[in-house]
Design an enzyme around this catalytic site. Structure first.
Site, PDB file in Angstrom:
ATOM      1  N   GLU A 111       0.005 -11.778   4.690  1.00  0.00           N
ATOM      2  CA  GLU A 111      -0.162 -10.226   4.053  1.00  0.00           C
ATOM      3  C   GLU A 111       0.597  -9.939   3.133  1.00  0.00           C
ATOM      4  O   GLU A 111       1.693 -10.547   2.938  1.00  0.00           O
ATOM      5  CB  GLU A 111      -0.205  -9.365   5.493  1.00  0.00           C
ATOM      6  CG  GLU A 111      -1.575  -9.609   6.146  1.00  0.00           C
ATOM      7  CD  GLU A 111      -1.687  -8.409   7.328  1.00  0.00           C
ATOM      8  OE1 GLU A 111      -2.551  -8.200   7.790  1.00  0.00           O
ATOM      9  OE2 GLU A 111      -0.453  -7.751   7.699  1.00  0.00           O
ATOM     10  N   HIS A 235      -3.475   2.678   2.068  1.00  0.00           N
ATOM     11  CA  HIS A 235      -3.949   1.158   2.129  1.00  0.00           C
ATOM     12  C   HIS A 235      -4.608   1.067   0.997  1.00  0.00           C
ATOM     13  O   HIS A 235      -5.490   1.785   0.676  1.00  0.00           O
ATOM     14  CB  HIS A 235      -4.659   0.901   3.423  1.00  0.00           C
ATOM     15  CG  HIS A 235      -4.865  -0.580   3.805  1.00  0.00           C
ATOM     16  ND1 HIS A 235      -5.424  -1.304   2.929  1.00  0.00           N
ATOM     17  CD2 HIS A 235      -4.344  -1.356   4.700  1.00  0.00           C
ATOM     18  CE1 HIS A 235      -5.658  -2.783   3.474  1.00  0.00           C
ATOM     19  NE2 HIS A 235      -4.587  -2.552   4.352  1.00  0.00           N
ATOM     20  N   HIS A 343      -3.361   5.469   5.240  1.00  0.00           N
ATOM     21  CA  HIS A 343      -3.233   4.464   6.496  1.00  0.00           C
ATOM     22  C   HIS A 343      -2.238   4.532   7.469  1.00  0.00           C
ATOM     23  O   HIS A 343      -2.664   4.307   8.568  1.00  0.00           O
ATOM     24  CB  HIS A 343      -3.235   3.081   5.868  1.00  0.00           C
ATOM     25  CG  HIS A 343      -3.506   2.047   6.726  1.00  0.00           C
ATOM     26  ND1 HIS A 343      -4.540   1.711   7.575  1.00  0.00           N
ATOM     27  CD2 HIS A 343      -2.342   0.955   6.880  1.00  0.00           C
ATOM     28  CE1 HIS A 343      -4.329   0.575   8.021  1.00  0.00           C
ATOM     29  NE2 HIS A 343      -3.014   0.102   7.757  1.00  0.00           N
ATOM     30  N   ARG A 378       6.261   0.744   4.895  1.00  0.00           N
ATOM     31  CA  ARG A 378       5.841  -0.250   6.042  1.00  0.00           C
ATOM     32  C   ARG A 378       5.545  -1.683   5.516  1.00  0.00           C
ATOM     33  O   ARG A 378       4.452  -1.448   4.607  1.00  0.00           O
ATOM     34  CB  ARG A 378       4.951   0.346   6.960  1.00  0.00           C
ATOM     35  CG  ARG A 378       4.621  -0.593   7.976  1.00  0.00           C
ATOM     36  CD  ARG A 378       3.933  -0.134   9.110  1.00  0.00           C
ATOM     37  NE  ARG A 378       2.602   0.204   8.582  1.00  0.00           N
ATOM     38  CZ  ARG A 378       1.682  -0.605   8.837  1.00  0.00           C
ATOM     39  NH1 ARG A 378       1.627  -1.794   9.389  1.00  0.00           N
ATOM     40  NH2 ARG A 378       0.197  -0.238   8.230  1.00  0.00           N
TER      41      ARG A 378
HETATM   42  P1  FAD Z   1      -2.033   4.956  18.633  1.00  0.00           P
HETATM   43  O1  FAD Z   1      -2.545   3.673  18.933  1.00  0.00           O
HETATM   44  O2  FAD Z   1      -2.457   5.830  17.427  1.00  0.00           O
HETATM   45  O3  FAD Z   1      -2.128   5.876  19.896  1.00  0.00           O
HETATM   46  C1  FAD Z   1      -1.833   7.151  19.943  1.00  0.00           C
HETATM   47  C2  FAD Z   1      -2.201   7.678  21.397  1.00  0.00           C
HETATM   48  O4  FAD Z   1      -1.635   8.997  21.325  1.00  0.00           O
HETATM   49  C3  FAD Z   1      -3.719   7.887  21.601  1.00  0.00           C
HETATM   50  O5  FAD Z   1      -4.018   7.508  23.083  1.00  0.00           O
HETATM   51  C4  FAD Z   1      -4.065   9.458  21.382  1.00  0.00           C
HETATM   52  O6  FAD Z   1      -4.828   9.672  22.394  1.00  0.00           O
HETATM   53  C5  FAD Z   1      -2.821   9.914  22.184  1.00  0.00           C
HETATM   54  N1  FAD Z   1      -2.573  11.432  21.480  1.00  0.00           N
HETATM   55  C6  FAD Z   1      -2.414  11.846  20.182  1.00  0.00           C
HETATM   56  N2  FAD Z   1      -2.285  13.040  20.255  1.00  0.00           N
HETATM   57  C7  FAD Z   1      -2.354  13.705  21.624  1.00  0.00           C
HETATM   58  C8  FAD Z   1      -2.281  14.764  22.388  1.00  0.00           C
HETATM   59  N3  FAD Z   1      -2.012  15.870  21.640  1.00  0.00           N
HETATM   60  N4  FAD Z   1      -2.449  14.596  23.669  1.00  0.00           N
HETATM   61  C9  FAD Z   1      -2.456  13.528  24.246  1.00  0.00           C
HETATM   62  N5  FAD Z   1      -2.596  12.237  23.785  1.00  0.00           N
HETATM   63  C10 FAD Z   1      -2.572  12.184  22.560  1.00  0.00           C
HETATM   64  N6  FAD Z   1      -0.562  -2.338  12.311  1.00  0.00           N
HETATM   65  C11 FAD Z   1      -0.365  -3.576  12.463  1.00  0.00           C
HETATM   66  O7  FAD Z   1       0.843  -3.797  12.795  1.00  0.00           O
HETATM   67  N7  FAD Z   1      -1.252  -4.302  12.193  1.00  0.00           N
HETATM   68  C12 FAD Z   1      -2.451  -4.174  11.709  1.00  0.00           C
HETATM   69  O8  FAD Z   1      -3.395  -5.292  11.853  1.00  0.00           O
HETATM   70  C13 FAD Z   1      -2.916  -2.825  11.494  1.00  0.00           C
HETATM   71  N8  FAD Z   1      -4.256  -2.605  11.279  1.00  0.00           N
HETATM   72  C14 FAD Z   1      -4.408  -1.111  11.227  1.00  0.00           C
HETATM   73  C15 FAD Z   1      -5.764  -0.911  11.033  1.00  0.00           C
HETATM   74  C16 FAD Z   1      -6.258   0.207  10.909  1.00  0.00           C
HETATM   75  C17 FAD Z   1      -7.576   0.748  10.622  1.00  0.00           C
HETATM   76  C18 FAD Z   1      -5.515   1.600  11.384  1.00  0.00           C
HETATM   77  C19 FAD Z   1      -5.636   2.760  11.207  1.00  0.00           C
HETATM   78  C20 FAD Z   1      -3.935   1.198  11.620  1.00  0.00           C
HETATM   79  C21 FAD Z   1      -3.585  -0.360  11.472  1.00  0.00           C
HETATM   80  N9  FAD Z   1      -2.247  -0.323  11.757  1.00  0.00           N
HETATM   81  C22 FAD Z   1      -1.940  -1.903  11.894  1.00  0.00           C
HETATM   82  C23 FAD Z   1      -1.309   0.397  12.273  1.00  0.00           C
HETATM   83  C24 FAD Z   1      -1.122   0.411  13.853  1.00  0.00           C
HETATM   84  O9  FAD Z   1      -2.507   0.301  14.258  1.00  0.00           O
HETATM   85  C25 FAD Z   1      -0.807   1.807  14.245  1.00  0.00           C
HETATM   86  O10 FAD Z   1       0.416   2.150  13.637  1.00  0.00           O
HETATM   87  C26 FAD Z   1      -0.256   1.698  15.867  1.00  0.00           C
HETATM   88  O11 FAD Z   1      -1.421   1.071  16.472  1.00  0.00           O
HETATM   89  C27 FAD Z   1       0.224   2.851  16.462  1.00  0.00           C
HETATM   90  O12 FAD Z   1       0.280   2.700  17.898  1.00  0.00           O
HETATM   91  P2  FAD Z   1       0.816   3.876  18.635  1.00  0.00           P
HETATM   92  O13 FAD Z   1       0.999   3.524  19.899  1.00  0.00           O
HETATM   93  O14 FAD Z   1       2.066   4.398  18.034  1.00  0.00           O
HETATM   94  O15 FAD Z   1      -0.424   5.166  18.429  1.00  0.00           O
HETATM   95  C1  SIN Z   2      -4.595  -4.588   7.571  1.00  0.00           C
HETATM   96  O1  SIN Z   2      -5.008  -5.579   8.316  1.00  0.00           O
HETATM   97  O2  SIN Z   2      -4.681  -4.877   6.304  1.00  0.00           O
HETATM   98  C2  SIN Z   2      -3.626  -3.594   8.167  1.00  0.00           C
HETATM   99  C3  SIN Z   2      -2.308  -4.156   8.511  1.00  0.00           C
HETATM  100  C4  SIN Z   2      -1.393  -3.312   8.794  1.00  0.00           C
HETATM  101  O3  SIN Z   2      -1.590  -1.840   8.707  1.00  0.00           O
HETATM  102  O4  SIN Z   2      -0.152  -3.531   9.102  1.00  0.00           O
END
Ligand code: FAD
Ligand code: SIN
Length: 525
Positions: A111, A235, A343, A378
């Site tokens: 990437e 993104h 993103h 990032r």
């Molecule tokens: P999240 O997975 O967002 O989880 C948040 C949790 O908090 C959820 O359970 C939600 O319900 C809960 N929550 C929020 N507010 C409250 C509240 N008030 N009360 C109770 N619960 C609450 N990163 C990579 O490294 N590789 C990738 O390929 C990649 N692809 C991506 C593709 C997309 C489309 C997106 C949007 C992001 C991508 N990212 C990627 C970024 C990555 O997915 C996120 O940064 C990561 O998953 C965040 O994880 P987290 O556990 O911090 O939060």
């Molecule tokens: C992507 O698959 O392009 C997202 C990867 C990332 O957000 O780290």
């Protein structure tokens, strides 16, 4: 009131990693807004970065992360995360994540910003596989209770103790049960915020509906510092489609040879912006796409991988391929129309290497934090990794300090005696739409001081209205989110106005240069 040993807000990669690491030692409650799979984790496409190839080194991954982050990263955090990456991948494999393989070795994709192939993935739907494996492991553990449908409102601190104390000690959260409409106190010896990012503060975002910065706003209101909130990642390649508004086209498409083209002339423009062309870091590619769209009055640009073998394309990106076919686009034969969209939230609650925040008893992990890993931008696929490393780090610190974590005192129940049901829900919808629009138009990819001030003025006007509404009416998830979105918008704009340079994701026409020293924007409540 429910009492557990540890309260975790969020059931994504960070929250579940922490829960699993804690569960052999104590009883854990995991709260989630809506469904357990509602966070960004389940939506991740590209994969997870880790040094696993013989020709690659930790130093390369560290360097790439620092270069993408424009020097604002904290080196010790970068080293900590990069060096723990292979262990995190091992743990995921043990939990059953079926990473793609090639001749028995893990298949590594590439990437933007990575000098080597180092992204492990499960086709183009890595997040779904990771979320499923973590949930399966958590569900099987008798010490973990998973409670969806709980919208946390605020942290419980010393101010909510029955015997009031002014201490910032955190004891848990007040949460709205989305089914019954009742608010409950969930208390424990320590609380971990793993509540994800604030992407939905922007009109166009790849993030799910619930990414409203709730944890960041809750921590800020309770007295924790937040940092680098101006560093919002856009993104470069979100699908342009009038019906499907936030479907990501993974960066791995460019990693595997996809090129960006002017949709009318077919000109491949990325080499005009950066010698790394389509594989330049994300801020550069997103700005180039934005520039093309604005300069030529386009609706979108083209991402084209149709020059590659069709079986390779469909085999590598099966979910994207299928999804696009349903919209009448065959990516093996024609280019994909794409636009930039918000993103990832690089800034957040300030934490140390143990996941500790400023507040005693409060930890945080994942996208809601600013750990020092990402700096001003990032590097792709470093964020899931951050969730695993810091979810585990927070858990380990809690276990180490267990004897010093006293049980919670008696806590006052939520007081709903002075509020009534709203008769003006339209206020919520109006404000949601307004925030997301002015943030997109005034606080987007290219900024100016004047535009930021316009946004700040609007935030000031709306704050009184939203606080008044919050003070008079019964809470709903929409209201909780609106209050938090507005708080995050305020933090983003304040941070952006504070930075008098263009660094990484923060690009302003008024200060196009880079200051000699990289300094974090730390806001103190
Ligand atoms: P999240 O997975 O967002 O989880 C948040 C949790 O908090 C959820 O359970 C939600 O319900 C809960 N929550 C929020 N507010 C409250 C509240 N008030 N009360 C109770 N619960 C609450 N990163 C990579 O490294 N590789 C990738 O390929 C990649 N692809 C991506 C593709 C997309 C489309 C997106 C949007 C992001 C991508 N990212 C990627 C970024 C990555 O997915 C996120 O940064 C990561 O998953 C965040 O994880 P987290 O556990 O911090 O939060
Ligand atoms: C992507 O698959 O392009 C997202 C990867 C990332 O957000 O780290």
């Amino acid at each position: 009131m429910s009492e557990y040993d540890i309260i975790i807000v969020g059931s994504g990669a960070a929250g579940l990693t922490a829960a699993i690491a804690l569960a052999d030692h104590c009883r854990v409650l995991v709260l989630a807004k809506g469904e357990l799979t509602g966070g960004s984790t389940a939506w991740a496409q590209g994969g997870i970065a880790a040094v696993l190839d013989a020709g690659d080194t930790f130093e390369n991954h560290i360097e790439d992360t620092m270069v993408a982050g424009a020097g604002l990263n904290r080196r010790e955090t970068v080293e900590f995360v990069v060096e723990n990456a292979p262990h995190a991948i091992e743990r995921l494999i043990e939990m059953g994540v079926p990473f793609n393989k090639e001749a028995e070795a893990l298949h590594l994709t590439r990437e933007g910003g990575h000098s080597h192939r180092r992204i492990v993935h499960v086709d183009d739907a890595t997040g779904w596989a990771v979320q499923a494996a973590l949930l399966k492991t958590a569900e099987a553990h008798p010490n973990i209770t998973l409670l969806p449908g709980q919208a946390c409102i605020d942290l419980i601190t010393g101010r909510h103790e029955e015997r009031y104390s002014g201490s910032g000690r955190v004891w848990g959260v007040y949460a709205l049960d989305e089914k019954s409409g009742k608010v409950h106190a969930h208390v424990g010896r320590a609380t971990i915020l793993a509540s994800g990012g604030a992407g939905r503060v922007y009109q166009f975002s790849t993030a799910p509906r619930g990414a409203t910065g709730d944890g960041i706003a809750m921590a800020w209101r309770a007295g924790a510092r937040v940092s680098n909130m101006e560093m919002m990642q856009f993104h470069p390649t979100c699908l342009y489609n009038l019906e499907v508004k936030n479907f990501l086209i993974t960066e791995a498409v460019r990693g595997e040879g996809g090129i960006l083209k002017h949709p009318v002339t077919g000109h491949r423009y990325m080499p005009d912006y950066d010698e790394r062309a389509e594989l330049a870091p994300r801020d550069i590619v997103a700005r180039a796409n934005d520039d093309q769209i604005k300069r030529f009055g386009l609706d979108y640009v083209h991402l084209d991988i149709s020059h590659k073998d069709p079986d390779f394309v469909a085999g590598h990106f099966p979910n994207i391929y299928e999804k696009l076919l349903t919209l009448g686009i065959d990516m093996t034969k024609q280019p994909i129309p794409v636009v930039p969209a918000q993103h990832y939230t690089c800034g957040g609650i300030l934490i140390d290497l143990d996941g500790r925040t400023d507040l005693p008893g409060l930890y945080a992990a994942g996208e809601c934090t600013e750990s020092g890993l990402h700096g001003a931008n990032r590097l792709a696929s470093n964020s899931l990794l951050e969730c695993f490393v810091f979810g585990e780090a927070a858990a380990k610190h809690i276990i180490r300090c267990w004897d010093r974590l006293e049980p919670p005192p008696a806590i006052r129940p939520w007081d709903a005696s002075r509020v009534t049901d709203s008769d003006e829900e339209v206020v919520i919808k109006q404000n949601w739409t307004e925030i997301r629009r002015f943030m997109w138009n005034y606080v987007g990819i290219v900024r100016t001081t004047k535009r930021l001030e316009r946004a700040q003025h609007r935030i000031q006007m709306m704050t009184g209205e939203v606080e008044d509404y919050y003070g008079h009416f019964r809470v709903t998830t929409d209201l909780i989110e609106l209050r938090n979105l507005l708080q995050c918008a305020e933090l983003i704009v304040r941070s952006a106005l504070h930075r008098k340079e263009s660094r990484g994701l923060h690009y302003t026409l008024d200060y196009p240069g880079l200051l000699p020293k990289a300094v974090d924007t730390v806001l103190v409540p």
